[in-house]
Design a protein around this motif. Sequence first.
Motif, PDB file in Angstrom:
ATOM      1  N   MET A 120      24.527  67.273 178.082  1.00  0.00           N
ATOM      2  CA  MET A 120      23.200  66.781 177.764  1.00  0.00           C
ATOM      3  C   MET A 120      23.123  65.819 176.591  1.00  0.00           C
ATOM      4  O   MET A 120      22.165  65.056 176.488  1.00  0.00           O
ATOM      5  CB  MET A 120      22.251  67.962 177.529  1.00  0.00           C
ATOM      6  CG  MET A 120      21.930  68.711 178.797  1.00  0.00           C
ATOM      7  SD  MET A 120      21.544  67.598 180.186  1.00  0.00           S
ATOM      8  CE  MET A 120      20.201  66.643 179.527  1.00  0.00           C
ATOM      9  N   LYS A 121      24.076  65.810 175.712  1.00  0.00           N
ATOM     10  CA  LYS A 121      24.029  64.802 174.640  1.00  0.00           C
ATOM     11  C   LYS A 121      24.215  63.414 175.218  1.00  0.00           C
ATOM     12  O   LYS A 121      23.626  62.438 174.777  1.00  0.00           O
ATOM     13  CB  LYS A 121      25.099  65.094 173.587  1.00  0.00           C
ATOM     14  CG  LYS A 121      24.934  64.246 172.330  1.00  0.00           C
ATOM     15  CD  LYS A 121      25.825  64.726 171.212  1.00  0.00           C
ATOM     16  CE  LYS A 121      25.585  63.924 169.939  1.00  0.00           C
ATOM     17  NZ  LYS A 121      26.424  64.385 168.828  1.00  0.00           N
ATOM     18  N   ARG A 122      25.010  63.351 176.266  1.00  0.00           N
ATOM     19  CA  ARG A 122      25.239  62.074 176.942  1.00  0.00           C
ATOM     20  C   ARG A 122      24.148  61.783 177.958  1.00  0.00           C
ATOM     21  O   ARG A 122      23.787  60.627 178.189  1.00  0.00           O
ATOM     22  CB  ARG A 122      26.611  62.116 177.647  1.00  0.00           C
ATOM     23  CG  ARG A 122      26.970  60.856 178.423  1.00  0.00           C
ATOM     24  CD  ARG A 122      28.431  60.878 178.798  1.00  0.00           C
ATOM     25  NE  ARG A 122      28.757  62.003 179.641  1.00  0.00           N
ATOM     26  CZ  ARG A 122      28.700  61.976 180.977  1.00  0.00           C
ATOM     27  NH1 ARG A 122      28.302  60.879 181.604  1.00  0.00           N
ATOM     28  NH2 ARG A 122      29.030  63.029 181.687  1.00  0.00           N
ATOM     29  N   HIS A 123      23.564  62.822 178.527  1.00  0.00           N
ATOM     30  CA  HIS A 123      22.626  62.635 179.634  1.00  0.00           C
ATOM     31  C   HIS A 123      21.160  62.569 179.232  1.00  0.00           C
ATOM     32  O   HIS A 123      20.306  62.470 180.098  1.00  0.00           O
ATOM     33  CB  HIS A 123      22.810  63.752 180.666  1.00  0.00           C
ATOM     34  CG  HIS A 123      24.051  63.605 181.482  1.00  0.00           C
ATOM     35  ND1 HIS A 123      24.663  64.672 182.096  1.00  0.00           N
ATOM     36  CD2 HIS A 123      24.795  62.526 181.784  1.00  0.00           C
ATOM     37  CE1 HIS A 123      25.742  64.250 182.742  1.00  0.00           C
ATOM     38  NE2 HIS A 123      25.838  62.959 182.565  1.00  0.00           N
ATOM     39  N   GLY A 124      20.827  62.687 177.946  1.00  0.00           N
ATOM     40  CA  GLY A 124      19.425  62.469 177.629  1.00  0.00           C
ATOM     41  C   GLY A 124      18.782  63.312 176.558  1.00  0.00           C
ATOM     42  O   GLY A 124      17.630  63.081 176.207  1.00  0.00           O
ATOM     43  N   PHE A 125      19.486  64.294 175.984  1.00  0.00           N
ATOM     44  CA  PHE A 125      18.853  65.147 174.984  1.00  0.00           C
ATOM     45  C   PHE A 125      19.142  64.687 173.549  1.00  0.00           C
ATOM     46  O   PHE A 125      18.850  65.414 172.604  1.00  0.00           O
ATOM     47  CB  PHE A 125      19.290  66.600 175.150  1.00  0.00           C
ATOM     48  CG  PHE A 125      18.518  67.340 176.217  1.00  0.00           C
ATOM     49  CD1 PHE A 125      17.560  66.703 176.982  1.00  0.00           C
ATOM     50  CD2 PHE A 125      18.751  68.692 176.459  1.00  0.00           C
ATOM     51  CE1 PHE A 125      16.857  67.377 177.977  1.00  0.00           C
ATOM     52  CE2 PHE A 125      18.054  69.383 177.439  1.00  0.00           C
ATOM     53  CZ  PHE A 125      17.105  68.720 178.196  1.00  0.00           C
ATOM     54  N   ALA A 126      19.698  63.505 173.362  1.00  0.00           N
ATOM     55  CA  ALA A 126      19.915  62.970 172.018  1.00  0.00           C
ATOM     56  C   ALA A 126      18.676  62.182 171.604  1.00  0.00           C
ATOM     57  O   ALA A 126      18.706  60.963 171.436  1.00  0.00           O
ATOM     58  CB  ALA A 126      21.162  62.098 171.980  1.00  0.00           C
ATOM     59  N   THR A 127      17.562  62.878 171.438  1.00  0.00           N
ATOM     60  CA  THR A 127      16.267  62.257 171.145  1.00  0.00           C
ATOM     61  C   THR A 127      15.668  62.870 169.887  1.00  0.00           C
ATOM     62  O   THR A 127      16.157  63.879 169.366  1.00  0.00           O
ATOM     63  CB  THR A 127      15.295  62.470 172.318  1.00  0.00           C
ATOM     64  OG1 THR A 127      15.113  63.884 172.518  1.00  0.00           O
ATOM     65  CG2 THR A 127      15.839  61.856 173.601  1.00  0.00           C
ATOM     66  N   ASP A 128      14.584  62.272 169.415  1.00  0.00           N
ATOM     67  CA  ASP A 128      13.932  62.779 168.205  1.00  0.00           C
ATOM     68  C   ASP A 128      13.475  64.222 168.379  1.00  0.00           C
ATOM     69  O   ASP A 128      13.600  65.046 167.466  1.00  0.00           O
ATOM     70  CB  ASP A 128      12.732  61.900 167.842  1.00  0.00           C
ATOM     71  CG  ASP A 128      13.153  60.532 167.321  1.00  0.00           C
ATOM     72  OD1 ASP A 128      14.335  60.376 166.963  1.00  0.00           O
ATOM     73  OD2 ASP A 128      12.301  59.630 167.282  1.00  0.00           O
ATOM     74  N   ASN A 129      12.924  64.550 169.538  1.00  0.00           N
ATOM     75  CA  ASN A 129      12.455  65.917 169.771  1.00  0.00           C
ATOM     76  C   ASN A 129      13.592  66.922 169.857  1.00  0.00           C
ATOM     77  O   ASN A 129      13.371  68.126 169.718  1.00  0.00           O
ATOM     78  CB  ASN A 129      11.622  65.984 171.050  1.00  0.00           C
ATOM     79  CG  ASN A 129      10.168  65.621 170.823  1.00  0.00           C
ATOM     80  OD1 ASN A 129       9.715  65.502 169.679  1.00  0.00           O
ATOM     81  ND2 ASN A 129       9.415  65.429 171.892  1.00  0.00           N
ATOM     82  N   ALA A 130      14.799  66.440 170.120  1.00  0.00           N
ATOM     83  CA  ALA A 130      15.957  67.327 170.200  1.00  0.00           C
ATOM     84  C   ALA A 130      16.637  67.517 168.849  1.00  0.00           C
ATOM     85  O   ALA A 130      17.481  68.391 168.691  1.00  0.00           O
ATOM     86  CB  ALA A 130      16.970  66.791 171.210  1.00  0.00           C
ATOM     87  N   LEU A 131      16.253  66.695 167.867  1.00  0.00           N
ATOM     88  CA  LEU A 131      16.905  66.724 166.559  1.00  0.00           C
ATOM     89  C   LEU A 131      16.480  67.964 165.778  1.00  0.00           C
ATOM     90  O   LEU A 131      15.294  68.245 165.624  1.00  0.00           O
ATOM     91  CB  LEU A 131      16.556  65.462 165.774  1.00  0.00           C
ATOM     92  CG  LEU A 131      17.387  65.174 164.515  1.00  0.00           C
ATOM     93  CD1 LEU A 131      18.856  64.978 164.879  1.00  0.00           C
ATOM     94  CD2 LEU A 131      16.839  63.938 163.807  1.00  0.00           C
ATOM     95  N   MET A 132      17.475  68.701 165.285  1.00  0.00           N
ATOM     96  CA  MET A 132      17.212  69.919 164.523  1.00  0.00           C
ATOM     97  C   MET A 132      17.330  69.639 163.029  1.00  0.00           C
ATOM     98  O   MET A 132      17.769  68.567 162.617  1.00  0.00           O
ATOM     99  CB  MET A 132      18.187  71.020 164.946  1.00  0.00           C
ATOM    100  CG  MET A 132      18.067  71.409 166.419  1.00  0.00           C
ATOM    101  SD  MET A 132      19.161  72.781 166.892  1.00  0.00           S
ATOM    102  CE  MET A 132      20.778  71.996 166.774  1.00  0.00           C
TER     103      MET A 132
END
Length: 364
Positions: A120-132
Motif C-alpha cells: 500500500m505504500k506504493r499503491h496509494g496510502f502514502a498520503t497526508d491522511n495516512a501520515l502518522m
Amino acid sequence: MLASPPRCSLLSVILLLLLLLLGSSVSTIDAFLPPRSTNSLVMASSSLHTQDINNAQNESPTKNSNVNGVNVAFLGNSILYFNDTPRFLFNLSNNKIRHQNSCLRGGTTLTELFTQGNGMKRHGFATDNALMENGEYDVGSPTVQELLQRKDNNNKWDFVVMNEHTQAPARPTTRKELQSTLLQHYAPLITSNNPKATIIFVETAAYRLQGINNSQDLGTTSQFQQKVREGIQSYIQVLQHDSTTISAKMAPVGTAFLHVHNNNHELWEKLFDPWDNFHPSPTGTFLQGCVLYCTMFGTALPPTTCPRTNEEIAALWKDARMMHPKKKGKDGVELPSVSEVEYLMNVAWDVCQMEKSSSSSSKL
C-alpha cells in the motif's frame, strides 16, 4: 417572691445540657443518616449531576466508547483500498468497530497476498491522511502473518474480511487455488489468533463493462456474478467441511450491485469508477460498506448512524487514505447524494436479509 423563669428558657437549658451530654454520639448518628445539604439549589444540582452520570452509564457503550466494539482485519486488494473501505467502515459503524487494521495489495489474489505482503505504500496510502505522528505512513500491517499474529487484544480479530481477486472465484481452476491456501495457511493463523473469529468473504461485483480485463469467458453481468457467488460459496463450504471451529459467511456485495443493476440502472453505473469500470466509486464503496455492516452485525444501520446530510456523508471519508478521482488527471470525487444513500442502505439490508435466509435454508 421571685418570678418563675420563663418555660421556654428552662426548656432551652435542658436541651443544651442534653446536647452536651450526647455530643460524642452525634457523629455516630450522622453516619447512619443520608447526606444533608444546607442549600436546596445544591441538592437539585447534585441530583441532576447524578442523573447525568446514570444516563451516560445506561447508554450503549458503542455510542460513547468503543471499548466493547469488535476488532476487524481486512485482507485483499484494490476493491477494498479504493476509497479506503477499512476506515470508511470504521466511521460508518459509529464505534461498533473498536479497532481495524489491514494487509492489502493492488491487483492480487489472496494466495499472492500471503506470500508477497502489503503493497500500500506504493499503491496509494502514502498520503497526508495516512501520515502518522511518528512520520511513518499508516499503510497497514506489512504481512498477512504479522496482521494475524496475536499480540494483544487490539489484534484479537473478531472478524476477518477477505476480498479475493474478482475473477478468481468465478473460474474452477483459480477457485481451487484459494481453497487450498485457505486450509493450509489462512485458517490455521486465524483460529490461532481467535478460535471464535468469523471470516467474511466479500462477494465482489461483476464488472460494469462486459469482457474487460480478459473476462470475456465469464459472460453477462448476471452470469459473471453468479459464478463469483458460486466460488465464494465453495470457500465457505471447504472451511465448514474441514473444521467446525471456523465460522465463515459471505457479504453479498456483488448481489447488491446486481440488484441495483436490475432496478436502477443509472445508479448502478455510478457504483463503478468511471475511469476503469470495475473498481468501486465512492458510491460503490458506500454500498459495499453497508453490506459489510449488515453482514457483520446482523442489523440494518440504525437511524442515529445513517447520514442525513451531504456534510455527514462527506464525514464518512474525512480520514480516507485514498479517494479515487472521477477521471484520470482530475481532482475531486463525486460522493453519493442523500437520496442515493437512503436507497443503497435499504438495498444492503434487503439483500443481506435474503442472503441470511438463503444460507439458513441451505443448512437444513
